[in-house]
Design a protein around this motif. Structure first.
Motif, PDB file in Angstrom:
ATOM      1  N   GLN A 125       0.903  -1.262  -0.056  1.00 23.87           N
ATOM      2  CA  GLN A 125       0.061  -0.074  -0.053  1.00 23.87           C
ATOM      3  C   GLN A 125       0.900   1.153   0.116  1.00 23.87           C
ATOM      4  O   GLN A 125       0.656   2.297  -0.589  1.00 23.87           O
ATOM      5  CB  GLN A 125      -1.004  -0.145   1.252  1.00 23.87           C
ATOM      6  CG  GLN A 125      -1.993  -1.260   1.164  1.00 23.87           C
ATOM      7  CD  GLN A 125      -2.529  -1.639  -0.048  1.00 23.87           C
ATOM      8  OE1 GLN A 125      -2.956  -0.656  -0.731  1.00 23.87           O
ATOM      9  NE2 GLN A 125      -2.709  -2.837  -0.302  1.00 23.87           N
ATOM     10  N   THR A 129       1.253   4.161  -3.160  1.00 25.91           N
ATOM     11  CA  THR A 129       1.013   5.571  -3.134  1.00 25.91           C
ATOM     12  C   THR A 129       2.150   6.305  -4.039  1.00 25.91           C
ATOM     13  O   THR A 129       1.739   7.650  -4.441  1.00 25.91           O
ATOM     14  CB  THR A 129       0.922   6.137  -1.579  1.00 25.91           C
ATOM     15  OG1 THR A 129       2.249   5.953  -1.313  1.00 25.91           O
ATOM     16  CG2 THR A 129      -0.006   5.498  -0.815  1.00 25.91           C
ATOM     17  N   LYS A 130       3.109   5.640  -4.601  1.00 21.53           N
ATOM     18  CA  LYS A 130       4.176   6.236  -5.248  1.00 21.53           C
ATOM     19  C   LYS A 130       4.264   5.877  -6.488  1.00 21.53           C
ATOM     20  O   LYS A 130       5.039   6.718  -7.348  1.00 21.53           O
ATOM     21  CB  LYS A 130       5.457   6.153  -4.459  1.00 21.53           C
ATOM     22  CG  LYS A 130       5.537   7.023  -3.218  1.00 21.53           C
ATOM     23  CD  LYS A 130       6.829   6.432  -2.369  1.00 21.53           C
ATOM     24  CE  LYS A 130       6.708   7.230  -0.699  1.00 21.53           C
ATOM     25  NZ  LYS A 130       6.557   8.448  -0.758  1.00 21.53           N
TER      26      LYS A 130
END
Length: 322
Positions: A125, A129-130
């Motif tokens: 997760q 996000t990146k």
């Protein structure tokens, strides 16, 4: 028919490295590979503990997530070699440390095990996000975590594309039994020697939790897992632990493309770690069994990288061509 009957590694190995212990010891003790230029981030977990993640954001489109083996860490040689190989091919890399493996002891009593998929999910997760999509690559115990994650997690994010599991104990008890034989006992002794100081530290942190006096009685995995690993992580005993954390319980549920690379001469793996009949009938789990390679080794002639990471890359590339 994802049972791969031919492995090109059989023609790529030097005569010297056809010996399983030479390959394994060379890769584990003598081969060196510099650590990539990482940024370290501490990921706070919902249960109050933390994970240390080393990463290099080379490309926001795609990344690999590297999972290390028992008592390894994000900067072991096999991790560095694989990370560098993929960075050179424009992948970002996230190399995470299991609890207690980052150089700083974790906060809670529990450490980690072959089915510690909640921590791997937290890393995934974080990576998502990146970057847009991720591929999982796990070595030994990290391979077991990877397979268990894919086989036991409901509604896996579609941005998790595929995985490669290398030198993985499909049936943990079979692996433990293999490590009790002959020269293999040396590897087991090294593992227990690494884990005992951590248990002593936990005894100081949580003196009321277990009978820590048993530390002095540890002779191998049987004692270690009966007295500590199983009770610390909620299992009845070592037999319950071995059975429940083995990827053999979960690989039948995997729907993502997966490549398992287990060398036939791997001193860490027993005969139940080569699920040939399952692979013959699977549509998603590919099993490649090179004749040689040792454990987390697969050295190549005149090539700095191992066959395992090269094969992982070609597997990922083949999926994009489907």
């Amino acid at each position: 028919m994802p049972l791969i009957n031919y492995s090109s590694y059989n023609q790529s190995v030097s005569f010297l490295h056809k010996h399983k212990h030479i390959s394994t010891i060379y890769a584990g003790m003598f081969k060196k590979f510099p650590t990539p230029d990482y940024k370290r981030e501490i990921l706070e977990l919902q249960d109050g503990d933390f994970l240390a993640i080393d990463y290099n954001l080379k490309n926001t489109n795609k990344a690999i997530i590297l999972c290390h083996g028992l008592e390894g860490n994000s900067q072991r040689t096999y991790m560095n070699s694989c990370a560098t190989y993929f960075l050179q091919r424009n992948f970002s890399v996230f190399a995470w440390n299991n609890r207690s493996c980052s150089g700083e002891m974790n906060r809670l009593p529990k450490l980690y095990h072959h089915a510690a998929i909640e921590d791997l999910d937290a890393v995934i997760q974080f990576a998502l996000t990146k970057v847009d999509e991720v591929y999982l690559i796990g070595y030994s115990m990290g391979g077991a975590q990877t397979l268990n994650y894919l086989g036991r997690t409901n509604n896996i994010n579609e941005r998790v594309k595929a995985a490669i599991a290398i030198s993985v104990p499909i049936e943990v008890k079979s692996s433990v039994e293999s490590l009790k034989k002959g020269f293999n006992k040396v590897y087991m002794k090294n593992f227990t020697n690494d884990l005992i100081p951590k248990l002593k530290y936990k005894a100081e942190q949580f003196p009321e939790l277990l009978n820590w006096d048993k530390i002095k009685d540890i002779k191998g995995f049987d004692d270690l897992d009966d007295y500590f690993t199983a009770p610390l992580h909620g299992f009845k005993d070592r037999e319950d632990y071995y059975f429940k954390v083995s990827p053999a319980r979960s690989i039948t549920n995997i729907i993502k493309p997966v490549l398992i690379i287990n060398a036939l001469d791997d001193p860490f793996l027993g005969e139940d770690c080569y699920p040939k009949e399952f692979a013959k009938n699977s549509t998603t789990v590919y099993l490649e069994i090179p004749k040689y390679g040792g454990h987390c080794a697969f050295p190549m002639k005149n090539v700095p990288h191992s066959y395992a990471e090269i094969r992982a890359f070609t597997f990922i590339e083949s999926l994009s061509n489907v």
